[in-house]
Design an enzyme around this catalytic site. Sequence first.
Site, mmCIF file in Angstrom:
data_model
loop_
_atom_site.group_PDB
_atom_site.id
_atom_site.type_symbol
_atom_site.label_atom_id
_atom_site.label_comp_id
_atom_site.label_asym_id
_atom_site.label_seq_id
_atom_site.Cartn_x
_atom_site.Cartn_y
_atom_site.Cartn_z
ATOM 1 N N LYS B 75 0.853 -1.190 0.000
ATOM 2 C CA LYS B 75 0.000 0.000 0.000
ATOM 3 C C LYS B 75 0.892 1.243 0.000
ATOM 4 O O LYS B 75 1.898 1.282 0.716
ATOM 5 C CB LYS B 75 -0.890 -0.032 1.253
ATOM 6 N N SER B 150 -9.742 1.587 2.661
ATOM 7 C CA SER B 150 -8.864 2.379 1.816
ATOM 8 C C SER B 150 -7.787 1.577 1.096
ATOM 9 O O SER B 150 -7.207 2.062 0.138
ATOM 10 C CB SER B 150 -8.181 3.449 2.667
ATOM 11 N N SER B 174 -9.998 -0.762 6.907
ATOM 12 C CA SER B 174 -9.392 -0.576 5.587
ATOM 13 C C SER B 174 -8.672 -1.789 5.010
ATOM 14 O O SER B 174 -8.249 -1.762 3.851
ATOM 15 C CB SER B 174 -8.431 0.614 5.606
#
Lengths: 475, 474, 100
Positions: B75, B150, B174
């Site tokens: 990420k 996210s 997330s």
Amino acid sequence: MTLPDGWEMVVGLEVHTELLTRSKLFCGCANHFGSEPNTNICPVCLGLPGSLPVLNREAVDFAMRIGMALHCTIAPSTFHRKNYFYPDQSKDYQISQYDLPINSGGYLDLPDASRVAIERAHMEEDTGKSTHLGGSGRLAGADSSLVDYNRCGVPLVEIVSGPDIRSSAQARLYAAELRGILIATGASDGRLEEGSMRFDANVSVRRPGAPFGTRCEIKNLNSLRSLQRAIDYEALRQIELIDGGGVVRQETRHWDENRGETSTLRVKEDADDYRYFRDPDLVDLAPDQAWQDRVRAALAPMPAARRAAVVALLAAPSEAQLDAVEVVIDLGLERYVHGVAAAGGDAALAVARVANELAADVDHVANLPVDAFVSTLAMEQRGELSATQAKTVLGEVLRHGGDPRAIAAARGFEQLSSDTLGATVATLIASNPDEWSRYRDGDDKLAQFFIGQVMKLTRGQANGKAVIAELQARR
Amino acid sequence: MKSATQIAADVRSGTSSATAELERTLTVIEQRNAELNVFLYVDVEGARAAAAQIDARVARGEDVGPLAGVPIALKDNLCQVGVPTTCSSKILDGWRPPYNATVIERLLDAGAVAVGKTNLDEFAMGSSTENSAFGPTRNPLDPSRVPGGSSGGSAAAVAADMTAVSLGSDTGGSIRQPAALCGLVGVKPTYGLVSRYGLIAFASSLDQIGPFAKTVADAALVLEVLAGHDARDSTSLPEPAPRLVAHVNDGVAGRRIGLVRELFDGADESVVASVRAAADALRAAGAEVVEVSIPELALTLSAYYLIAPAEASSNLARFDGVRYGLRVSAEDVTAMMEATRTAGFGAEVKRRIMLGTYALSAGYYDAYYGQALKVRTLTIDAFARAYQRVDLLLGATTPSVAFALGAKTADPMTMYLNDVFTIPTNLAGDPALSVPFGTGEAGLPVGVQLLGPGRSEARLFAAARVLEIADGRP
Amino acid sequence: MSDALSRDDVAKVARLARLVLSEDELDLYTEQLGQILEHARDMNSLDLTDVLPTAHPFGVTNVVREDVVTPSLDREVVLAMAPHAVDHRFAVPRILGEAP
Ligand SMILES: [Mg+2]
Ligand SMILES: [Zn+2]
């Protein structure tokens, strides 16, 4: 300075001191004054995204030492974030202790026997430093600024006094005594000129007995003299303002050393909303009894106790002698005085020699072991060295080290040993029988004649008192 | 595609090579990235060099670690030396970190190959990966839908078979929510189990890094590498990493599992059906499943949407145009900071910064932030009471399957409600995971959520493995 | 709990957070933030007077490091990240007031 009749000033001081740790408060960068700009910075102190703080154990030790020296209560504490945007604050918040400081509720006794409350002594991090380009080099009027983050994250303890100070002289005394304490704890070098200790003064005025007036805060005073002058100026300014029908506004003020006056920096306003909250990157700090005991056991005696110990060695000390004691304590050199006293020597003489000869070359005291000092003063007391010679020997040992006796010998001072002096006096008696008999009959003035003769023969290196002692012995 | 466990075994045994595994990954990325917008940056050269080095070490007979040659997606809120790190924000324009996140060091030490950085909601604020300055990521299972967020990019990387495993971060769901929407296993570890050093903070007291994988065993394998004390993170648990892989097949016989009404009430029918079916499967495997109610959980969404923005408002203050990233010029430093932040942050980030600033400001702290911290206490206590009676809790991960792009962007509150089942464990600091179980609307996967007390990851993986088998993935 | 969020509140918060809002944004955010805060009022359904706040789920205390100097970053690397550097320092436009 005295205030106009019927007025009293109320002063509280906030003193920031940098701690003498090797590394910064929350990272391993060197805590070092005077490095090349931006060389002591890492992801943590530069506030790079993703970096996290980890507390320096030694900084906690120093903070506790300061708290203990100031008779504070040490309690479980937390770290908060004080949020404000400013370029020298790399994260745009300062990590500081807020509602739960490590030290609170202490006091400091001053040499004038007054007591000032210590509200708290908490840990926080220092900011970076900006240089202002264009204009006068000051913030006002500069075109741009350059930021060096070397100081960002250096550990500080902020010591907040109660509003107990009633004169600028007392403020100065407090600051000086606190400085001595900080140095004695080993937490600070107390170097005002390098900014390792900085003062903010909260000043208000009132009619005695009336409630506190509105206070103004004078920021960043960096010498004892500025502190005293700024407080005096500010108190008078407020009195004049009130006498002229005005009101004091709560504000932050700047002290201009050259012009000798304070001026408005910022009026307290909305923008002072720091949105304090617990820093979620740090955990609670709660030093247990064992940790506290370890720190307390390592705590050296404080200036007040050390001062008293030296004064106790003096019989009815004069003002001048007390001032000399202050110098000895300030410089942390009382071990020499105690050495002389322990050897049965003259403590007053020791205080004088330390406050003058050693103080003049304090950077070299490592060259002068206590026993060398003791033996030099013993030679002086025995009359083997004159005062001038003893000072010369001390100066020589301070500069280059070495054995005092050998130095005295090399300089020819050894001729003044008591044997030599005795022989010289015997010769003079033999060759001046008239003078000797008059002296024997009680004409003390003739002592000066013999001293002069001895001086001539010894090329001025004799000790007058020793000559008299020698004459007395033979009278 | 091959599991990470299999890739590592093949690379260690010489059956395959790190280079071959990487090239396969790069090929899939090449084929699908333009359509799905998964990777913001692919470190082709760096990854090839790392793979070659691993192959050389294998050839020399060295043990290259448990993730030998496993390509992994990261990420883009994790700092990696020299690799652009953006948080999907314009404000970090051009920034390349000079240091590695602890998790990246641990992955590389374990032999993994870091392939590149994946898309996310800007600063991890969102539930659909639509709040990215670089455009939304699409769900590989249905590109008209969102992958969740996210960590949507990291979920999509695995769902699209680009990599077998990836890393995300979970502040309010997330990892678990995109895992559910993309049909993956996603784990939010116990707070402090995985170091946050090098994770660009959203809300520090809630953030945890964790893995995405297609299998429970892979997730356990990666988490075992990530976990364990790190001296650079003061909130890192003091103990060494727990053994997880060894416990994956422990089963649930004799375990008491609580089916939490508040963690599926209001969800779509198919989701509720999956949760009930999962309860049955656990019961069939020997667990005792009881229905429980934890009414305090109803308040956690409100508390979360004050606590997380409050911390974020402070964490994101440092993006001021002075030291790194974007700067928009202006006459004085305050105007420069304002211009930079106004241009650099997207709407959702600004919304949360303002919300958090308000919640902490003088006069409102007690009513909002202070109150939320009290709800947090209630949440922690409520979970602790529940765990006195049961070993694990079961619920839904999300109220629905993957939704269409744009469906929930109009109104922030609608989007926030997506996190209603995942937020409670973040507030409590407890671990939870999402594991696919059954299907819902349009044949899309449903995720069920398993929750446990602090440090119960091994127990969670064992229960998830039971569901994985029951769902037909032996 | 306090009264509804006003447009002025939002303007003040934006200033504190160093964000500039247009008139339209000010309206929009006032409405959206107001909704979120309205939702937060559900926390008032419980009496929380005697509940202690928890800022952090982490129970460990006294996490410290030893006072050891570790290498700092290379200055050239750090300054290369800076939007503007002069004379080995980070350059910023003029600063209007002193730090608080
Ligand atoms: Mg302070
Ligand atoms: Zn540093």
